[in-house]
Design a protein around this motif. Structure first.
Motif, PDB file in Angstrom:
ATOM      1  N   ASP A   1       1.159  -1.620   0.173  1.00  0.00           N
ATOM      2  CA  ASP A   1      -0.252  -0.267   0.202  1.00  0.00           C
ATOM      3  C   ASP A   1       1.133   1.126  -0.183  1.00  0.00           C
ATOM      4  OD1 ASP A   1      -2.839  -1.278   1.577  1.00  0.00           O
ATOM      5  OD2 ASP A   1      -2.368  -1.309  -0.341  1.00  0.00           O
TER       6      ASP A   1
ATOM      7  N   SER B   1      -1.701  -6.847   0.858  1.00  0.00           N
ATOM      8  CA  SER B   1      -2.197  -8.309   0.794  1.00  0.00           C
ATOM      9  C   SER B   1      -1.370  -8.456  -0.823  1.00  0.00           C
ATOM     10  CB  SER B   1      -3.277  -8.298   0.891  1.00  0.00           C
ATOM     11  OG  SER B   1      -4.517  -8.952  -0.008  1.00  0.00           O
TER      12      SER B   1
ATOM     13  N   ASP C   1      -8.060  -7.181  -3.571  1.00  0.00           N
ATOM     14  CA  ASP C   1      -7.288  -6.094  -2.734  1.00  0.00           C
ATOM     15  C   ASP C   1      -6.356  -5.210  -3.352  1.00  0.00           C
ATOM     16  OD1 ASP C   1      -8.927  -7.163  -0.678  1.00  0.00           O
ATOM     17  OD2 ASP C   1      -7.036  -8.503  -0.015  1.00  0.00           O
TER      18      ASP C   1
ATOM     19  N   GLN D   1      -7.789  -2.775  -5.693  1.00  0.00           N
ATOM     20  CA  GLN D   1      -8.547  -1.726  -4.816  1.00  0.00           C
ATOM     21  C   GLN D   1      -7.261  -0.312  -4.633  1.00  0.00           C
ATOM     22  OE1 GLN D   1     -12.659  -2.543  -3.005  1.00  0.00           O
ATOM     23  NE2 GLN D   1     -11.361  -3.866  -2.671  1.00  0.00           N
ATOM     24  N   THR D   2      -5.746  -1.492  -4.007  1.00  0.00           N
ATOM     25  CA  THR D   2      -4.878  -0.251  -4.104  1.00  0.00           C
ATOM     26  C   THR D   2      -4.517   0.532  -4.903  1.00  0.00           C
ATOM     27  OG1 THR D   2      -3.919  -1.845  -2.027  1.00  0.00           O
ATOM     28  CG2 THR D   2      -2.849  -0.542  -3.080  1.00  0.00           C
TER      29      THR D   2
ATOM     30  N   ASP E   1     -15.758  -7.964   0.217  1.00  0.00           N
ATOM     31  CA  ASP E   1     -16.266  -6.825   0.522  1.00  0.00           C
ATOM     32  C   ASP E   1     -17.491  -6.940   0.946  1.00  0.00           C
ATOM     33  OD1 ASP E   1     -13.387  -6.839   2.283  1.00  0.00           O
ATOM     34  OD2 ASP E   1     -13.131  -4.386   1.432  1.00  0.00           O
TER      35      ASP E   1
END
Length: 765
Positions: A166, A416, A421, A424-425, A442
């Protein structure tokens, strides 16, 4: 055209086994030589072909079912690409991945490959709008959950780590022009060589483009590698009555050594020597006799065939040289600014190389010095990687700085590697729409609906399509669950209907005519899977089942009316419920996207290059286990014109012992019947009885209606996708104790639909 000539050929083939064995390797060598394109990147585009994203399955994987892991391999590459450290899938090629704008996957539960071909005429959208089709191995896992939760492989290159971390790439850099163009990881020089489309867009001289007919082409290889040598180039010009013309050219090798530095006498009268910039004076050019043609010849000799030319605004240099070179790197396009603006070479050299060039005390530029500077700027960019280049010179070159997002390294979250994930990062949206199920995503990214109709409506109501969307259609699976006792019987009937397409009845044969003799006669039309002798009290007939539908078509064409030992035999289709619409099915299969430029040919001698007379033969595909006697193959022309030219000359080909027909078998099928065989079989006599006399039941009508609705919904969904979205439709297939029923995967990158008035009017809503 007399059928007897075909029979005579068949008889001759039977008696010349040794000769055939001797010739077989030639056919395989021919096929091997002609299939090279599919085993690499596919067919090359011409100079005027726009480089749009497209997908193709590699030739050696066409007839191998793909697994769920291989499907996720494609999805990872489509979404993240080489800039995310993801390699091309091992089984297919997604060309120009950078232009893919999104990924949409539709999972259709309960349907098999056999269902699709049983209802082939009904599934018009799927069979006409998807150019790639491959068998899918059923999975016991939740497919949607596996897609979102699949682990993206780590790259060995540390510069790829930002997609897994991230804090690896600051959000302020996501829209930086260098990062947007080249990604973040460090790659070889080939990643920065301009594509032909980019060269045309940037007005580089390109072979075949108007205006460059008199330009000289270097003797360049088609493809360069990361180990190809770099050569720095710079030219100086003056202004003549015809415009700018060459006055000096300098070329340096990858070590910065000058290999060419010549003054050039312009052909036309000089108006301005541009001495302030070029350093060239009238006195310098007065004794020069070297012409532009001389320089062109020198460059052709000095440059290796795999050389990559490097320069700053290199298009101007090549225009002055009137030279076409296929592989170039332009440093003005490496160190990019917003809105197409460019840094001056002097600024880049001072900031990046810490070197002063083009100083005021010098009279004009030194082309050797400029060529070396451009070369070293390119070498630094390639060695350092775009991400590090931007970070190293962000404030000096691009005029701003960024603050660290995490001041305490210990507080940074654990990275992750899950696909959803990572997307979305990187700021990409993901979504699942379908029935409520255990999906590894999610809850905020899920929408649960009770019907396929609601799933489609909900997706189309969205103001913007998610970058990765997975839709699950379950109505067909629900329908099959409602009739569990008959589910396996329905599957078997679907498979039996496909088998019917490849069957012919033949006879009467002479008394004592054996199964072996029938097979020997009919295999001249293609590989025979099974012979069933039908012996009545008076005459002998046979049921001949071919591996391929083309075999049955050629048998009807060539052996019906054939004279055998003084009597004529009749070859005909069985009249089953499943074959009533066979003529429509054959027409549709001939027009199938996968068959457009394919021809099926049988010859009792090995296939040679006969068909190249009708058009460019892209490849010849020999079945994995060709018949011992008949040589049969699928011939793919570069365009459909070659196929139809060959078909129009079928009479002449007949004289040379060739039997041909349009291809009917999609390239992913090894056989029409091999994939439909189940582990437990129904008694053949009872199956024939049921298939011959059973009328269409209400349940079958309901299945047909559901298939029609499914195809219509898939068409609406496809039209609502943004252009350049990779669309994947997966019929999941079915596995149980009673048998294995493979699924089917359809793939296509959606092109623009501006030409469709209905789509323009309706849009997404």
């Amino acid at each position: 055209m007399e059928p007897s000539s075909s029979a005579a050929t068949a008889a001759a083939a039977t008696s010349s086994r040794e000769k055939r064995k001797h010739c077989v390797p030639t056919a395989h060598e021919t096929a091997k030589r002609l299939k090279t394109e599919q085993e690499s990147e596919g067919v090359e585009e011409g100079p005027h072909t726009p480089r749009l994203p497209r997908i193709s399955v590699l030739l050696n994987h066409l007839q191998h079912p793909i697994t769920l892991n291989e499907l996720t391999e494609l999805l990872h590459y489509a979404a993240l690409g080489k800039t995310g450290g993801i390699k091309q899938p091992s089984w297919c090629r997604l060309h120009h991945q950078r232009k893919v704008k999104g990924v949409n996957v539709v999972i259709v539960q309960g349907l098999t490959q056999s269902h699709f071909y049983k209802h082939y005429l009904t599934m018009r959208h799927l069979r006409t709008n998807y150019s790639s089709r491959v068998t899918f191995t059923p999975s016991s896992d939740n497919v949607a959950s596996r897609i979102f939760g699949s682990e993206v492989p780590k790259s060995d290159d540390p510069s790829h780590s930002q997609i897994h971390n991230d804090s690896g790439l600051h959000t302020a850099l996501l829209t930086h022009p260098v990062i947007t163009k080249f990604g973040t990881q460090r790659r070889g020089l080939t990643a920065y060589v301009l594509t032909q489309e980019e060269m045309i867009k940037r007005h580089f001289p390109v072979k075949g483009m108007p205006g460059f007919e008199e330009f000289v082409c270097t003797d360049s290889v088609d493809c360069v590698t990361d180990s190809s040598p770099l050569y720095g180039l710079d030219c100086e010009m003056c202004l003549t009555e015809k415009g700018y013309e060459l006055t000096r050219v300098s070329l340096v090798d990858s070590d910065g050594n000058c290999v060419l530095d010549d003054l050039v006498k312009p052909q036309n009268r000089i108006f301005n020597y541009l001495t302030k910039f070029s350093g060239i004076t009238a006195a310098m050019l007065r004794p020069i006799t070297t012409t532009l043609r001389d320089i062109q010849e020198k460059l052709k000799v000095v440059l290796p065939r795999d050389a990559v030319l490097v320069g700053h605004s290199l298009d101007s240099d090549l225009m002055a040289l009137k030279l076409i070179h296929q592989h170039v790197i332009d440093t003005s396009l490496l160190y990019r600014k917003e809105f197409g603006q460019k840094f001056k070479l002097k600024v880049l050299a001072e900031t990046v190389l810490k070197r002063q060039i083009q100083t005021e005390e010098k009279q004009g530029h030194c082309s050797i010095e400029d060529a070396v500077a451009a070369l070293e700027l390119a070498q630094y960019f390639i060695k350092t990687g775009p991400h590090q280049v931007v970070e190293n010179h962000l404030e000096e070159l691009w005029g701003y700085r960024i603050e660290e997002e995490f001041t305490d390294c210990a507080s940074a979250p654990t990275p992750s590697h899950r696909f959803a994930d990572i997307l979305q990062t990187l700021g990409q949206s993901v979504a699942f729409l379908g029935k409520r199920s255990d999906v590894a995503l999610d809850l905020s990214n899920q929408q649960w609906h009770s019907s396929d109709k609601e799933v489609l409506a909900s997706f189309r109501r969205r103001p913007k399509c998610p970058f990765l969307s997975v839709l699950q259609f379950s109505s067909f699976s629900d329908h099959l669950k409602d009739c569990v006792p008959r589910q396996e019987l329905q599957y078997k009937k679907v498979c039996a209907n496909l088998r019917d397409l490849c069957v012919v009845f033949a006879g009467p044969f002479p008394v004592g005519f054996s199964e072996r003799e029938v097979k020997r006669l009919f295999r001249c039309c293609g590989p025979v899977r099974k012979i069933k002798m039908l012996i009545t009290t008076v005459r002998v007939h046979a049921e001949v089942e071919f591996e391929l539908l083309e075999g049955a078509v050629l048998a009807l064409k060539t052996l019906n009316g054939f004279h055998l030992q003084g009597q004529s035999i009749k070859v005909q289709r069985p009249v089953y419920e499943s074959t009533l619409d066979l003529d429509l099915t054959l027409d549709a299969l001939m027009g199938d996207t996968l068959n457009t430029s394919h021809l099926y040919a049988v010859k009792l001698k090995p296939i040679r290059e006969t068909f190249s007379h009708f058009g460019t033969v892209e490849r010849i595909i020999l079945p994995a286990k060709p018949g011992k006697h008949a040589r049969h193959a699928f011939i793919k022309f570069e365009s459909s014109e070659g196929k139809w030219a060959a078909l129009s000359s079928s009479e002449d080909l007949w004289k040379d012992d060739y039997i041909i027909c349009p291809s009917l078998t999609p390239s992913h099928l090894r056989s029409w019947v091999a994939g439909t065989t189940t582990q437990s079989t129904v008694d053949a006599e009872r199956e024939d009885e049921e298939r011959t006399h059973m009328h269409t039941t209400c349940q079958e009508q309901e299945v047909e209606l559901k298939m029609r609705k499914l195809d219509r919904r898939l068409r609406k969904l496809f039209r609502s996708l943004p252009d350049y979205t990779l669309s994947v439709v997966v019929l999941l297939g079915h596995t149980s104790a009673q048998g294995h029923f493979p699924g089917l995967c359809f793939m296509e990158v959606k092109k623009g639909e501006k030409s469709d008035p209905a789509v323009q009017k309706k849009g997404r809503h």
